[in-house]
Scaffold this motif. Structure first.
Motif, PDB file in Angstrom:
ATOM      1  N   ASN A  68       0.771  -1.241  -0.035  1.00 57.79           N
ATOM      2  CA  ASN A  68       0.052  -0.061  -0.075  1.00 57.79           C
ATOM      3  C   ASN A  68       0.826   1.402  -0.072  1.00 57.79           C
ATOM      4  N   THR A  69       1.907   1.386   0.869  1.00 55.46           N
ATOM      5  CA  THR A  69       2.657   2.401   0.789  1.00 55.46           C
ATOM      6  C   THR A  69       3.556   2.768  -0.601  1.00 55.46           C
ATOM      7  N   LEU A  70       3.844   1.671  -1.382  1.00 55.01           N
ATOM      8  CA  LEU A  70       4.401   1.937  -2.455  1.00 55.01           C
ATOM      9  C   LEU A  70       3.574   2.433  -3.552  1.00 55.01           C
ATOM     10  N   LEU A 222       5.689   8.088   0.851  1.00 54.87           N
ATOM     11  CA  LEU A 222       6.221   6.841   1.516  1.00 54.87           C
ATOM     12  C   LEU A 222       6.170   7.268   3.337  1.00 54.87           C
ATOM     13  N   ARG A 223       6.182   8.248   3.673  1.00 55.41           N
ATOM     14  CA  ARG A 223       6.015   8.714   4.844  1.00 55.41           C
ATOM     15  C   ARG A 223       4.712   9.085   5.286  1.00 55.41           C
ATOM     16  N   SER A 245       0.941   4.065   9.525  1.00 59.70           N
ATOM     17  CA  SER A 245      -0.231   3.775  10.360  1.00 59.70           C
ATOM     18  C   SER A 245      -0.042   2.344  11.105  1.00 59.70           C
ATOM     19  N   ILE A 246       0.825   1.461  10.444  1.00 58.66           N
ATOM     20  CA  ILE A 246       0.868   0.203  11.199  1.00 58.66           C
ATOM     21  C   ILE A 246       1.841   0.487  12.370  1.00 58.66           C
ATOM     22  N   VAL A 270      12.830   4.158   3.118  1.00 57.03           N
ATOM     23  CA  VAL A 270      12.884   5.779   2.652  1.00 57.03           C
ATOM     24  C   VAL A 270      14.272   5.954   2.090  1.00 57.03           C
ATOM     25  N   SER A 271      15.244   5.762   2.719  1.00 51.52           N
ATOM     26  CA  SER A 271      16.828   6.090   2.360  1.00 51.52           C
ATOM     27  C   SER A 271      17.247   5.066   1.245  1.00 51.52           C
ATOM     28  N   VAL A 272      16.737   3.983   0.905  1.00 53.92           N
ATOM     29  CA  VAL A 272      17.135   2.881   0.172  1.00 53.92           C
ATOM     30  C   VAL A 272      16.399   3.239  -1.270  1.00 53.92           C
TER      31      VAL A 272
END
Length: 288
Positions: A68-70, A222-223, A245-246, A270-272
């Motif tokens: 979901n984040t992606l 992403l955040r 949210s998790i 996020v960094s990767v």
């Protein structure tokens, strides 16, 4: 005064900012890595190694949250990049009420994210929300925007785009305004029209602005947390759960070490993703 003394003296001016940066950024980051390997409360902690990470990755909702984040980051980023570019090009052209329209586009950015989430969740109510009321007046049965597992995440993403496209537009306006007008005048002399001016001048020379929008929008996606939480709290089920949210749900349940491990995982993810993307985008920038 010697050069060495001058250099040492100048470093004293950086010391206050350095202390603030260390205390409020570096130190909490280092402590986060440590406490992610502990079971802690506000009064005590117990070192447990990588158990929190193993537990976090064993969560059944984690794979859904990553996906979901992606999806959320890609959708919101892509739409902000495209819509921001089109609006930026439009609002730098010769139109009436240009400044007024710019303020209208930027206005949603100034609103509280929580307030926007509450307002849109009300407007998207399946039975008496404004959206479905309007559709019903046209003879169309509106969907359950936030209750349908197939469209709930995209519904929130559209609200995110509505709220955030103003920042992208402002960045594009700055980038397009910096393009020398001589290029457009030369194209007109050669018989070019507005369409060719956009594709041959505006689009390639606004690449630095586009790269900034991509990086900011992608990392923001992403955040993202507050809008999701205000509108759906991750539901229905795990349909709109993001990594953030998790993590928050783990904090709510009192699993502070587990939630801290989740924050570290999010930071690394996020960094990767962001740093290689930044390198790739800036490699082919067009400089004026």
């Amino acid at each position: 005064m010697t050069k060495t003394k001058m250099r040492t003296y100048s470093y004293f001016f950086l010391l206050p900012a350095g202390i603030i940066y260390f205390v409020f950024y570096l130190l909490p980051t280092i402590l986060s890595f440590f406490f992610s390997m502990t079971r802690w409360t506000l009064t005590k902690w117990t070192y447990i190694g990588f158990e929190n990470y193993a537990t976090f990755f064993s969560e059944t909702s984690l794979s859904i949250g990553f996906r979901n984040t992606l999806v959320y980051a890609v959708v919101t980023c892509g739409l902000k990049v495209v819509l921001g570019l089109l609006l930026g090009a439009f609002l730098t052209s010769r139109i009436l009420f240009k400044n007024y329209l710019r303020s209208v586009i930027f206005f949603p950015t100034l609103l509280s994210t929580i307030a926007v989430g509450i307002a849109f969740s009300t407007m998207m109510h399946p039975s008496h929300g404004m959206f479905n009321t309007v559709l019903a007046s046209l003879g169309i049965t509106g969907p359950d925007w936030l209750g349908n597992t197939k469209i709930a995440l995209l519904s929130v993403a559209m609200v995110d785009v509505w709220k955030g496209v103003g920042v992208a537009t402002v960045i594009y306006i700055a980038g397009i305004s910096a393009i020398p007008q001589e290029y457009y005048e030369a194209l007109k002399i050669d018989g070019g029209n507005n369409y060719s001016a956009f594709w041959n001048i505006t689009l390639p020379l606004s690449r630095p602005a586009m790269n900034s929008v991509i990086i900011l929008a992608f990392i923001g996606g992403l955040r993202s947390f507050d809008l999701i939480w205000a509108m759906t709290k991750g539901g229905p089920g795990f349909t709109t759960d993001l990594i953030a949210s998790i993590i928050y749900k783990q904090y709510q349940a009192g699993f502070y070490g587990l939630a801290t491990a989740g924050n570290v995982i999010l930071f690394i993810a996020v960094s990767v993703l962001a740093f290689p993307l930044y390198k790739f985008l800036t490699k082919s920038e067009v400089n004026l």
